[in-house]
Design a protein around this motif. Sequence first.
Motif, short mmCIF file in Angstrom:
data_model
loop_
_atom_site.label_atom_id
_atom_site.label_comp_id
_atom_site.label_asym_id
_atom_site.label_seq_id
_atom_site.Cartn_x
_atom_site.Cartn_y
_atom_site.Cartn_z
N MET A 180 0.84 -1.20 0.00
CA MET A 180 0.00 0.00 0.00
C MET A 180 0.87 1.25 0.00
SD MET A 180 -3.25 -0.61 -0.18
CE MET A 180 -4.06 0.85 0.45
N GLY A 181 2.00 1.19 0.68
CA GLY A 181 2.90 2.32 0.73
C GLY A 181 3.58 2.62 -0.59
N MET A 182 3.73 1.60 -1.43
CA MET A 182 4.40 1.82 -2.72
C MET A 182 3.45 1.61 -3.90
SD MET A 182 6.95 -1.45 -2.48
CE MET A 182 6.97 -2.20 -4.09
N LYS A 183 2.14 1.82 -3.65
CA LYS A 183 1.14 1.54 -4.68
C LYS A 183 1.30 2.38 -5.94
CE LYS A 183 -2.36 4.49 -2.56
NZ LYS A 183 -3.66 4.47 -1.89
N GLU A 184 1.84 3.57 -5.81
CA GLU A 184 2.00 4.44 -6.98
C GLU A 184 3.02 3.88 -7.98
OE1 GLU A 184 0.00 6.99 -7.54
OE2 GLU A 184 -0.96 6.62 -5.61
N SER A 185 3.94 3.07 -7.51
CA SER A 185 4.98 2.55 -8.39
C SER A 185 4.72 1.12 -8.87
CB SER A 185 6.34 2.59 -7.68
OG SER A 185 6.33 1.75 -6.55
N THR A 225 -4.56 -2.00 -7.71
CA THR A 225 -5.88 -1.63 -7.19
C THR A 225 -6.05 -2.41 -5.89
OG1 THR A 225 -7.04 -3.42 -8.32
CG2 THR A 225 -6.90 -1.31 -9.50
N THR A 226 -6.96 -1.97 -5.05
CA THR A 226 -7.19 -2.71 -3.81
C THR A 226 -7.77 -4.09 -4.12
OG1 THR A 226 -9.30 -1.57 -3.52
CG2 THR A 226 -7.42 -0.73 -2.30
N LYS A 228 1.47 -7.38 -12.24
CA LYS A 228 1.95 -7.21 -13.61
C LYS A 228 1.12 -8.00 -14.61
CE LYS A 228 6.76 -6.22 -12.48
NZ LYS A 228 8.14 -6.75 -12.53
N THR A 229 0.57 -9.11 -14.18
CA THR A 229 -0.14 -9.99 -15.11
C THR A 229 -1.66 -9.91 -15.00
OG1 THR A 229 0.05 -11.84 -13.58
CG2 THR A 229 1.78 -11.62 -15.25
N HIS A 230 -2.18 -9.13 -14.06
CA HIS A 230 -3.62 -9.04 -13.85
C HIS A 230 -4.07 -7.59 -13.81
CE1 HIS A 230 -2.72 -13.07 -12.41
NE2 HIS A 230 -3.98 -13.36 -12.68
#
Length: 87
Positions: free
Chosen positions: A22-27, A32-33, A76-78
């Motif tokens: 969650m802390g690195m979600k931007e990268s 998505t949750t 990466k795959t979903h």
Amino acid sequence: MAKLDVQAYKDMYLKEVEEHLMGMKESIPNFTTENLHRALMEEMNRADEETWEIEIPDDKSLAIKEAEQRAIEFFKTHKDLSRTKAF
């Protein structure tokens, strides 16, 4: 390698994995949750079907890092196609 019950694995390891992701979600691509939930469920599904135990490295930090890597590969795959933006 150690074996751990699925619930204990979830409580002791996956909570930390979830917080870190969650802390690195931007990268993380396709984050998505919903995909986070699916990735964590996929991780729990690694458990042996008969004993409900998961084999993990003895080193907790290594176990967490490996779980994070598997989750990132899942992202990466979903792609979550239900994701919409509110305007």
